[in-house]
Design a protein around this motif. Structure first.
Motif, PDB file in Angstrom:
ATOM      1  N   GLU A 292       0.843  -1.196   0.000  1.00 23.35           N
ATOM      2  CA  GLU A 292       0.000   0.000   0.000  1.00 23.35           C
ATOM      3  C   GLU A 292       0.880   1.248   0.000  1.00 23.35           C
ATOM      4  O   GLU A 292       2.072   1.173   0.232  1.00 23.35           O
ATOM      5  N   SER A 293       0.278   2.380  -0.256  1.00 24.32           N
ATOM      6  CA  SER A 293       1.055   3.612  -0.311  1.00 24.32           C
ATOM      7  C   SER A 293       1.489   4.028   1.085  1.00 24.32           C
ATOM      8  O   SER A 293       0.724   3.954   2.031  1.00 24.32           O
ATOM      9  N   ASN A 294       2.746   4.433   1.215  1.00 20.80           N
ATOM     10  CA  ASN A 294       3.219   4.968   2.493  1.00 20.80           C
ATOM     11  C   ASN A 294       3.769   6.385   2.313  1.00 20.80           C
ATOM     12  O   ASN A 294       4.634   6.826   3.035  1.00 20.80           O
ATOM     13  N   ARG A 295       3.256   7.089   1.306  1.00 19.62           N
ATOM     14  CA  ARG A 295       3.657   8.470   1.068  1.00 19.62           C
ATOM     15  C   ARG A 295       2.450   9.381   1.215  1.00 19.62           C
ATOM     16  O   ARG A 295       1.391   9.136   0.634  1.00 19.62           O
ATOM     17  N   THR A 296       2.609  10.429   2.011  1.00 17.53           N
ATOM     18  CA  THR A 296       1.510  11.385   2.159  1.00 17.53           C
ATOM     19  C   THR A 296       1.829  12.643   1.360  1.00 17.53           C
ATOM     20  O   THR A 296       2.997  12.980   1.178  1.00 17.53           O
ATOM     21  N   ALA A 297       0.801  13.307   0.874  1.00 16.04           N
ATOM     22  CA  ALA A 297       0.984  14.557   0.133  1.00 16.04           C
ATOM     23  C   ALA A 297      -0.332  15.317   0.097  1.00 16.04           C
ATOM     24  O   ALA A 297      -1.412  14.714   0.192  1.00 16.04           O
ATOM     25  N   VAL A 298      -0.226  16.630  -0.028  1.00 14.59           N
ATOM     26  CA  VAL A 298      -1.410  17.467  -0.197  1.00 14.59           C
ATOM     27  C   VAL A 298      -1.870  17.318  -1.648  1.00 14.59           C
ATOM     28  O   VAL A 298      -1.073  17.480  -2.576  1.00 14.59           O
ATOM     29  N   VAL A 299      -3.146  16.973  -1.822  1.00 14.98           N
ATOM     30  CA  VAL A 299      -3.685  16.819  -3.173  1.00 14.98           C
ATOM     31  C   VAL A 299      -4.262  18.172  -3.605  1.00 14.98           C
ATOM     32  O   VAL A 299      -5.231  18.657  -3.029  1.00 14.98           O
ATOM     33  N   VAL A 300      -3.618  18.768  -4.588  1.00 18.04           N
ATOM     34  CA  VAL A 300      -3.986  20.104  -5.060  1.00 18.04           C
ATOM     35  C   VAL A 300      -4.620  19.987  -6.443  1.00 18.04           C
ATOM     36  O   VAL A 300      -4.116  19.268  -7.308  1.00 18.04           O
ATOM     37  N   ASN A 301      -5.759  20.663  -6.637  1.00 23.53           N
ATOM     38  CA  ASN A 301      -6.366  20.740  -7.969  1.00 23.53           C
ATOM     39  C   ASN A 301      -6.516  22.198  -8.381  1.00 23.53           C
ATOM     40  O   ASN A 301      -6.687  23.068  -7.529  1.00 23.53           O
TER      41      ASN A 301
ATOM     42  N   GLY B  30      -8.093  23.386  -3.224  1.00 24.24           N
ATOM     43  CA  GLY B  30      -8.414  23.857  -4.570  1.00 24.24           C
ATOM     44  C   GLY B  30      -7.763  25.231  -4.787  1.00 24.24           C
ATOM     45  O   GLY B  30      -7.925  26.114  -3.940  1.00 24.24           O
ATOM     46  N   ILE B  31      -7.032  25.386  -5.866  1.00 23.35           N
ATOM     47  CA  ILE B  31      -6.411  26.674  -6.183  1.00 23.35           C
ATOM     48  C   ILE B  31      -7.138  27.272  -7.393  1.00 23.35           C
ATOM     49  O   ILE B  31      -7.260  26.625  -8.430  1.00 23.35           O
ATOM     50  N   TYR B  32      -7.648  28.513  -7.212  1.00 26.57           N
ATOM     51  CA  TYR B  32      -8.480  29.135  -8.240  1.00 26.57           C
ATOM     52  C   TYR B  32      -7.714  30.224  -8.974  1.00 26.57           C
ATOM     53  O   TYR B  32      -7.147  31.119  -8.352  1.00 26.57           O
TER      54      TYR B  32
END
Lengths: 226, 164
Positions: B32-41, B161-163
């Motif tokens: 499984e994934s063991n990396r965390t990150a901020v998900v930015v759209n 979310g970046i606008y």
């Protein structure tokens, strides 16, 4: 995938035990002797844990059962388990806990000889465990950022509940001495509540991240008569 | 009669022992994934629709290496610095003017498994936009930063979310 492996393991064990209980024939069959007193024993496989897991696991399990009536036996197991995972570069994981199981065994064997104490049984258990876990010397990989060494996860006390379906045999190899084995399929009903960590091992259950879990026990028991 | 039964039982014992050995000796690895990150759209502020950034570069504040330099992306995975509680990123679209965002968070370490080890989860407490040359607004959709998948076909749950 791994739970498939566990279920197939359970089925194979079931097939191995099948000839003992269901062999047809025209021989005379006798009901089992009603066992007197209490049968107490230990799970010898637990003594091999340090050997099988590079000293990462240590444990002890005691068992006791009593004849209730007919083919029904009341059974209990209790034990403790310690795990110590030492991954030099990334973390040091420690857990320590106790567990207890209670349930019923139902004998399916009609013996070919009179006065036999051997049983082949199916049963169920309710299991409960309380354990603590902590992780020290943690280095969190930073990937894009620098690694974070010297972290820790402070000690938490957790509990779990589960149900087991099992098949087993107990054979009297010397007077009052029994060897036995059980194979079990364990279904977790209440998982340990920890927001951030998954327990490596739940004492008496097995891997904290799997459900169901397949387990085997090898018992040596002695029948105390009173 | 009793002896042969005993032999049969011992044999079965051996079969079972070898069986348990094969079950447990299977080699395990981190699945499984063991990396965390901020998900930015990225979004268009006027329509609210996803915005494809034609030429994007993302670089951490006080970090010499570039995190992203890509064309035509609609989102990014930005890991947080596990040694401190604040991480800054300089985001540049179309190589015109850079904007800097500062993410503040609390950290919680967790144990995933013996193979995957430990990970730092974060809860975003604040996102500041220090300049707003081309970025108009930032919205925190989900403050809890957890493990993400870096596989191309996986859509991770958005944190920010970046606008434009």
């Amino acid at each position: 995938m791994s739970s498939m492996r566990k279920i197939s393991g359970f089925i194979i064990s079931l097939l191995l035990l099948l000839p003992l209980c269901c062999k047809g024939g025209d021989t005379v069959r006798y009901p089992i002797n009603p066992m007197k007193g209490i049968r107490i024993g230990v799970d010898v496989s637990k003594f091999f844990l340090p050997l099988m897991y590079n000293n990462e696991r240590m444990g002890f399990e005691a068992t006791a059962d009593m004849h209730v009536k007919g083919n029904i036996f009341a059974t209990a197991e209790a034990g403790w388990l310690r795990a110590n995972l030492d991954n030099d570069t990334a973390y040091q994981y420690k857990s320590n806990g106790v567990y207890a199981k209670v349930g019923i065994d139902y004998n399916m064997l009609k013996s070919r000889r009179p006065n036999s104490n051997d049983i082949v049984y199916a049963g169920f258990r309710y299991g409960f465990s309380v354990f603590g876990q902590e992780v020290d010397d943690v280095t969190i990989p930073g990937y894009y950022w620098p690694d974070a060494p010297g972290q820790s996860i402070s000690k938490t006390t957790l509990s779990a509940h589960w149900l087991e379906l099992l098949l087993g045999i107990k054979a009297e190899v010397l007077k009052n001495f029994y060897i036995g084995l059980t194979c079990r399929l364990k279904f977790k009903i209440v998982s340990p509540k920890d927001d951030y960590s998954t327990p490596y091992l739940i004492p008496g259950y097995g891997s904290g991240s799997s459900n169901p879990v397949f387990g085997l026990n090898y018992y040596i028991s002695y029948n105390l008569k009173f | 009669m009793i002896r042969s039964a005993l032999i049969a039982k011992t044999l079965m014992w051996c079969v079972m022992l070898s069986f348990i050995w094969t079950i447990f000796s299977c080699e395990e690895f981190c699945e499984e994934s063991n990396r965390t990150a901020v998900v930015v759209n990225f979004y268009d502020i006027s329509t609210g629709a996803a915005k494809t950034m034609t030429k994007m570069s993302i670089k951490g504040v006080d970090n010499d290496s570039m995190l992203y330099r890509k064309v035509n992306i609609t989102g990014a995975l930005c890991p947080l610095n596990p040694t401190v509680d604040v991480t800054g990123y300089v985001i540049t679209n179309d190589s015109i003017i850079a904007d800097t965002i500062i993410i503040s968070y609390t950290r919680h370490n967790g144990f995933i498994s013996s193979e995957c080890g430990c990970v730092t989860y974060s809860d975003i407490t604040d996102v500041k936009l220090t300049t707003n040359h081309s970025i108009k607004e930032i919205k925190i959709t989900n403050p809890s930063v957890t493990t993400v998948s870096y596989r191309a076909n996986v859509i991770n749950a958005e944190n920010i979310g970046i606008y434009y």
